[in-house]
Every structure is written in structure tokens, then in C-alpha cells.
Design an enzyme around this catalytic site. Structure first.
Site, short mmCIF file in Angstrom:
data_model
loop_
_atom_site.label_atom_id
_atom_site.label_comp_id
_atom_site.label_asym_id
_atom_site.label_seq_id
_atom_site.Cartn_x
_atom_site.Cartn_y
_atom_site.Cartn_z
N LYS A 192 24.45 34.66 31.52
CA LYS A 192 24.26 35.92 30.80
C LYS A 192 25.56 36.71 30.92
O LYS A 192 26.02 37.04 31.99
CB LYS A 192 23.12 36.77 31.38
CG LYS A 192 22.85 37.95 30.45
CD LYS A 192 22.11 39.11 31.10
CE LYS A 192 22.97 40.07 31.87
NZ LYS A 192 23.96 40.83 31.08
N GLY A 244 29.30 41.38 40.32
CA GLY A 244 29.12 42.73 39.80
C GLY A 244 28.98 43.73 40.93
O GLY A 244 29.55 43.55 42.01
N SER A 245 28.19 44.77 40.70
CA SER A 245 28.11 45.87 41.66
C SER A 245 27.19 45.54 42.84
O SER A 245 26.31 44.68 42.74
CB SER A 245 27.58 47.12 40.95
OG SER A 245 26.25 46.92 40.55
N GLY A 249 23.61 43.63 42.82
CA GLY A 249 23.56 42.47 43.70
C GLY A 249 22.32 42.51 44.60
O GLY A 249 21.64 41.50 44.79
N GLU A 266 29.09 37.94 44.50
CA GLU A 266 30.46 38.44 44.63
C GLU A 266 30.43 39.90 44.23
O GLU A 266 30.28 40.21 43.05
CB GLU A 266 31.41 37.67 43.71
CG GLU A 266 31.59 36.21 44.07
CD GLU A 266 32.30 36.01 45.39
OE1 GLU A 266 32.99 36.94 45.88
OE2 GLU A 266 32.15 34.92 45.96
N CYS A 301 37.76 43.83 41.89
CA CYS A 301 37.02 43.99 43.14
C CYS A 301 37.95 43.90 44.34
O CYS A 301 37.60 44.36 45.42
CB CYS A 301 35.88 42.98 43.22
SG CYS A 301 36.34 41.36 42.67
N GLU A 403 33.91 52.48 45.93
CA GLU A 403 34.66 51.70 44.94
C GLU A 403 34.77 52.50 43.65
O GLU A 403 33.76 52.89 43.06
CB GLU A 403 33.95 50.36 44.67
CG GLU A 403 34.78 49.46 43.78
CD GLU A 403 34.13 48.10 43.55
OE1 GLU A 403 32.93 48.04 43.23
OE2 GLU A 403 34.84 47.09 43.68
P1 NAI Z 1 26.58 45.80 37.15
O1 NAI Z 1 26.55 45.12 38.47
O2 NAI Z 1 25.46 46.73 36.85
O3 NAI Z 1 26.64 44.70 35.98
C1 NAI Z 1 27.13 43.39 36.17
C2 NAI Z 1 26.22 42.39 35.47
O4 NAI Z 1 24.92 42.46 36.03
C3 NAI Z 1 26.04 42.65 33.97
O5 NAI Z 1 25.99 41.40 33.30
C4 NAI Z 1 24.67 43.33 33.91
O6 NAI Z 1 24.02 43.19 32.68
C5 NAI Z 1 23.93 42.60 35.00
N1 NAI Z 1 22.77 43.29 35.54
C6 NAI Z 1 22.60 44.63 35.73
N2 NAI Z 1 21.40 44.88 36.28
C7 NAI Z 1 20.77 43.68 36.45
C8 NAI Z 1 19.51 43.28 36.97
N3 NAI Z 1 18.65 44.18 37.43
N4 NAI Z 1 19.21 41.98 36.99
C9 NAI Z 1 20.07 41.06 36.54
N5 NAI Z 1 21.29 41.37 36.03
C10 NAI Z 1 21.64 42.67 35.98
O7 NAI Z 1 27.98 46.55 37.04
P2 NAI Z 1 28.46 47.65 35.99
O8 NAI Z 1 27.33 48.60 35.70
O9 NAI Z 1 29.07 46.96 34.85
O10 NAI Z 1 29.59 48.40 36.83
C11 NAI Z 1 29.26 49.35 37.84
C12 NAI Z 1 30.19 49.23 39.01
O11 NAI Z 1 30.09 47.94 39.60
C13 NAI Z 1 31.68 49.35 38.72
O12 NAI Z 1 32.09 50.66 38.65
C14 NAI Z 1 32.30 48.62 39.88
O13 NAI Z 1 32.42 49.48 40.98
C15 NAI Z 1 31.30 47.53 40.18
N6 NAI Z 1 31.71 46.23 39.60
C16 NAI Z 1 32.21 45.27 40.42
C17 NAI Z 1 32.66 44.08 39.91
C18 NAI Z 1 33.24 43.02 40.77
O14 NAI Z 1 34.13 42.32 40.34
N7 NAI Z 1 32.76 42.81 41.96
C19 NAI Z 1 32.61 43.80 38.46
C20 NAI Z 1 32.02 44.85 37.68
C21 NAI Z 1 31.60 46.02 38.25
#
Ligand code: NAI
Ligand code: MG
Length: 501
Positions: A192, A244-245, A249, A266, A301, A403
Site C-alpha cells: 500500500k 512511517g510514524s 507503527g 521502521e 528518519c 521529530e
Molecule cells: P504515517 O505513519 O501516518 O503514514 C505512513 C503510512 O502509513 C502511509 O502509507 C499511511 O497511509 C499508512 N497508515 C496510516 N495509518 C495507518 C493505519 N492505521 N493502518 C495502516 N496503515 C496506516 O505518517 P505521515 O502521516 O505521513 O507523517 C507523519 C509523521 O510521521 C511525519 O511528520 C514524520 O515525523 C513521520 N514519518 C516518518 C517516516 C520515516 O521514514 N520513518 C516517514 C514518514 C513520516
């Protein structure tokens, strides 16, 4: 294109490619119209123009993707491991031919600068498939001297259908870190994509599906609560891998725990960079710019968002860093002269600006804002932010603990080495760390004491195929990018005893 494989929509511009990809998901080997009638707009962050509509996959679409992956698994898992690897390597070679096209498409949807970011990522992306493609025969088990009259051994088996959920900051790289090891190990996969960046990964999956058997690699799009949760909770998904976040996670970890399936996470970071007084200032400042990923608007990250500089060189370091940052050109991400592009979304843009205001309002803090915003009228709605170096903020301040995921770092002076290591470790995160010194004792002491999964001395390379990558504390669970990652996170070991007596 030198390849004899015919890829649909070859040699299209990024805009034409979006037309080719929009309103589609990839199931059973081909781009297909979804069951869901819902779509959402995808923007170019440099202009805020809508570039196209992506599918919000519903339960039926998720079911179709997982069922196809499940069906394909039956043959894929029994194919010779070296043959699976060969197909994955071939994907790497073909993706390399399409690297520039994929880079342009990724730049259009993410606002990342083409030269400094997307082109580099597209190459690492292709190489990750080549790297894992060569590891088929490494899926080894052991023989165990349990008894003379028995042959006792372990073999590695795939886990089944993997659900992968990825973020938007390095969408191609994240896709490869999940897809390549999963497939070589004999799993099939449903990915996804992130809402903000669904197209480059969909195109990459389409290209790979000219080589892979149908159903082995499926790509859907949609939001977290609808599509993401449905994928994680699907009964046929037997492994989840996520980037992701931290908050998301944790939700994914909880939802997966109901099925007792393994999960790799991650997550974020607040990575320290420690600069000792004996360094080559010019090279180390360059290292600071690279470590902070300023050319990716700090959306990393591992961004070195806390830079601890020895007090004796602090002022010179700050001046040199400002000078280097002022030389970076912020502008149209597609322009090859541009060093720094736009922030991914209005939400992230707002979050970054809020943190800058929070930092500015701290007593004694100074925000050194560098470079200049583009004055091009066509970029007037673009989500650009000037890189910021904060001074005068303690490590305990919110800006140094949370972050930000934007081009914001804090420079903190230090004088005692044990104390700076303690400050570096005073964080809820533990993803990466760098230490800059020519003193071997200090370097050794530092690498042992720093609480992080990925520690570098006198350099900062991005994730590289072959090097295990993953954090401790809130930064995640598990490793990626290496042979170990494939063996430990995409297979299980079966123990077998033959009684030959
Ligand atoms: P997010 O963690 O909400 O989204 C990342 C992925 O998870 C997207 O594909 C989203 O659709 C999916 N997702 C969201 N909620 C979910 C759920 N309940 N079940 C399954 N999948 C789900 O991150 P977002 O909102 O894009 O960014 C927020 C913050 O996260 C950023 O400001 C940053 O601090 C952090 N982040 C960290 C990353 C990393 O590389 N570790 C990458 C992106 C964001
Ligand atoms: Mg979110």
C-alpha cells in the site's frame, strides 16, 4: 531503451504517465480499475496543482489483491530460490533503465529535487533489487548433530503473503527494501503506497510485472484507516512491514498482534551528530548538510536534527554551515540546477512552520534562516521552507526531542565527551548517529556508547543495500536492507528430523 521487454506507456512524460496510472491499482499482473469508486487528489508540492487522482482501495480491492497474492504464492514459493533471485535481479536491471523516468515521476508527486534526490534514489532502488536478486542461494538452513542415527536439519520457508505499508519521503527506496527481500525469500506481496506519493511506485510495480509472474507483486493505494488497516487485518496477511510514524507503527503493531504475526517497523528518529574539536571543519560541515538531508527538506528518519559541536569550534562551525546552506538553491524540483525542493504536503508544511515558531519563542534561542525562497510566480503556492539552524536551544527542548521531519536542526555546544554522549542518548529515539573525530579512542568509545542502530564515523551515507538498517527504542523493530533482514524477517525456520536408524 535497450531492453527487449515491452513496458506499457514507455517514454512518456511524468504528466502523461500520471494519466496512464491514475484511478488504477495493480492486481494480478496488470493495472486495473478498482471496485472502489472513491479517489483522492495527488498534488505537486512545488505548485500545489492537482496532478491526478489516486484510488482509495476499499475492502473488496484489498481482498482481491491479497487473494491474488495468495494464489501466486503457491507456485512462487516452490520456484528454485536462485530462479526467483534471477527474476528479481532482472527487475533491478529493467528498473535501472527506467531510473530517469521514475525519478521524474517521483519528483512530480513529492516535490523532491530531481538531481540531488530523486535521481540518486532511483539508482539505489534498482540496485536493491540487484543486491537481493543475488541472494537466493543464501536462504540456507543448518544441519544439527543431534544423533548419529538421525539427519536433523533446518530449512527456511517463506512466511506467505506480506503486507507492506510505506511512507512518502523515499517511496521507491522503501518499496524496494520491502519487496526485494520478500520476493526472493518466496513470499508474495501487497504494497500500500502513501497517499501523497502513489504514482512512481505504481509505475515501478507495472514495470516489474513485465518480468514477474502475475500476482506476485500487487500495489494498491488509499488512506491509513481504510486501506492500510484492511490490509494489516486481512486474515491471509502473514507478515506486515511498515515505514512511517511512531503513532501509526504502534497501531499497526497492535492490529497485527491480534493475528500473532511478525512485524517489522521502521519509525522515526532524532539522530545526533557529534563533532569533536579535531575535525576538518569544511568536510564536517558538508557532512552536516548531508546528514541533515537538507536537500530532501530534512524529510528523513535519520536526519541529523541535533548537532553537538565542541564549544571551541562552535562559532566557526555555525558560520561555515550558514555559508554552505546559503549556497543551496531552493526552487523548481524538476530543474537540474535546484538543490532543495518543496515539503510534501500542507499538513507537513504547517507542522514544520509550527516547530520553527516554537523554537523561536524559546528564551535565548536564535533561528538562523538560510538561503532564499524561490521568486518564480509559478511556484508561488509551493510548499517551500528555508533551512533553519537553531542555536540557544538545550537538548531537552521540544524542538530537540520531537521529530520535525523538516529542514530544521539545532546546534548545541559541548565541552565534556561523556556528557555529550549522555545528551546524544537522551532521546526517545535510537535510529542513527554520527560521530566526527580523528581521535581513535574517542571514536571507539563513541560507537560503543551511542544508543542507535546505525552509527557512522566521519561520514553519513544513506541506506545502502547490504548494510543492516533499523533502530532501537521508539525508532522501530527489526532490520532492513541486508541479508540478515531477509533471513530473519521474511522467512521462518522449520526443524526437520529424519530417523535413519
Ligand atoms: P504515517 O505513519 O501516518 O503514514 C505512513 C503510512 O502509513 C502511509 O502509507 C499511511 O497511509 C499508512 N497508515 C496510516 N495509518 C495507518 C493505519 N492505521 N493502518 C495502516 N496503515 C496506516 O505518517 P505521515 O502521516 O505521513 O507523517 C507523519 C509523521 O510521521 C511525519 O511528520 C514524520 O515525523 C513521520 N514519518 C516518518 C517516516 C520515516 O521514514 N520513518 C516517514 C514518514 C513520516
Ligand atoms: Mg498520518
Amino acid at each position: 531503451m535497450s531492453s527487449s521487454i515491452s513496458v506499457p506507456g514507455s517514454a512518456l512524460t511524468p504528466f502523461a504517465l500520471v494519466k496512464h496510472l491514475e484511478n488504477k491499482i495493480l492486481i494480478d499482473g496488470k493495472l486495473t480499475a478498482p471496485k472502489s469508486q472513491k479517489t483522492f487528489p495527488v498534488h505537486n508540492p512545488a505548485t500545489m496543482d492537482v496532478i491526478g487522482q489516486a484510488v482509495e482501495a476499499n475492502h473488496e480491492d484489498v481482498n482481491a489483491a491479497v487473494e491474488n497474492a495468495q494464489k501466486a504464492q503457491k507456485e512462487w514459493r516452490h520456484m528454485d530460490a536462485s530462479k526467483r533471485g534471477h527474476l528479481v535481479s532482472k527487475c533491478g536491471d529493467l528498473l535501472d533503465e527506467y531510473a530517469d523516468e521514475l525519478a521524474r515521476l517521483m519528483t512530480l508527486e513529492t516535490g523532491k529535487a530531481l538531481r540531488t534526490e530523486s535521481q540518486v534514489e532511483a539508482k539505489i532502488f534498482a540496485n536493491t533489487f540487484r543486491f537481493y536478486g543475488g541472494l537466493g542461494l543464501e536462504l540456507k538452513g543448518e544441519t544439527i548433530p543431534f544423533s548419529d542415527s538421525m539427519l536433523t536439519l533446518t530449512i527456511r520457508e517463506p512466511l506467505g503473503v506480506v503486507g507492506a505499508i510505506i511512507a512518502w519521503n523515499v517511496p521507491l527506496l522503501l518499496m524496494s527494501l520491502k519487496v526485494a527481500p520478500a520476493l526472493v525469500a518466496g513470499n508474495t506481496i501487497v504494497v500500500k503506497s502513501a497517499e501523497e506519493a502513489p504514482f512512481a511506485v505504481l509505475r515501478a510495480a507495472e514495470i516489474m510485472n513485465t518480468i514477474l509472474p502475475p500476482g506476485v507483486l500487487n500495489m494498491i493505494s488509499g488512506d491509513g484507516p481504510t486501506t492500510g488497516e484492511a490490509l494489516v487485518r486481512h486474515p491471509q496477511i502473514s507478515k506486515v512491514t511498515f515505514t512511517g510514524s511512531v503513532e501509526t507503527g504502534k497501531t499497526i503493531y497492535k492490529n497485527s498482534s491480534e493475528k500473532l504475526i511478525p512485524v517489522t517497523l521502521e519509525l522515526g528518529g532524532k539522530s545526533p551528530m557529534i563533532v569533536c574539536e579535531d575535525v576538518d571543519l569544511k568536510e564536517t560541515v558538508k557532512g552536516a548538510l548531508a546528514s541533515m538531508r537538507f536537500t530532501r527538506q530534512g524529510q528523513s528518519c535519520t536526519a541529523a536534527s541535533r548537532i553537538f559541536v565542541h564549544e571551541s569550534i562552535f562559532d566557526r562551525f555555525l558560520e561555515k554551515m550558514k555559508e554552505e546552506l546559503n549556497n543551496l538553491k531552493i526552487g523548481d524540483p524538476m530543474d537540474l540546477e535546484t538543490d532543495v525542493g518543496a515539503i510534501i504536503s500542507p499538513a507537513q508544511h504547517g507542522k514544520v512552520l509550527d516547530y520553527i515558531e516554537i523554537g523561536k519563542s524559546a528564551p535565548g534561542a536564535t533561528a538562523h534562516e538560510c538561503s532564499t525562497l524561490p521568486d518564480d510566480a509559478k511556484l508561488s503556492k509551493g510548499l517551500f521552507v528555508r533551512p533553519v539552524i537553531f542555536t540557544g536551544l538545550p537538548n531537552s527542548h521540544q524542538v530537540c526531542q520531537e521529530e520535525i521531519f523538516g529542514p530544521v536542526t539545532a546546534l548545541i555546544p559541548w565541552k565534556d565527551f561523556d556528557d555529550v554522549i549522555a545528551q546524544a542518548n537522551d532521546s526517545g529515539y535510537g535510529l542513527a548517529a554520527t560521530l566526527w573525530t580523528n581521535n581513535l579512542n574517542r571514536a571507539l568509545q563513541g560507537v560503543h556508547q551511542l544508543e542507535a542502530g546505525f552509527v557512522q564515523v566521519n561520514q553519513n551515507v544513506v541506506v545502502q543495500p547490504g548494510l543492516s538498517y533499523g533502530g532501537v527504542k521508539s525508532s522501530g523493530v527489526g532490520k532492513e536492507a541486508s541479508l540478515e533482514a531477509m533471513l530473519e524477517h521474511f522467512t521462518h525456520k522449520k526443524t526437520i528430523l529424519f530417523n535413519m536408524g
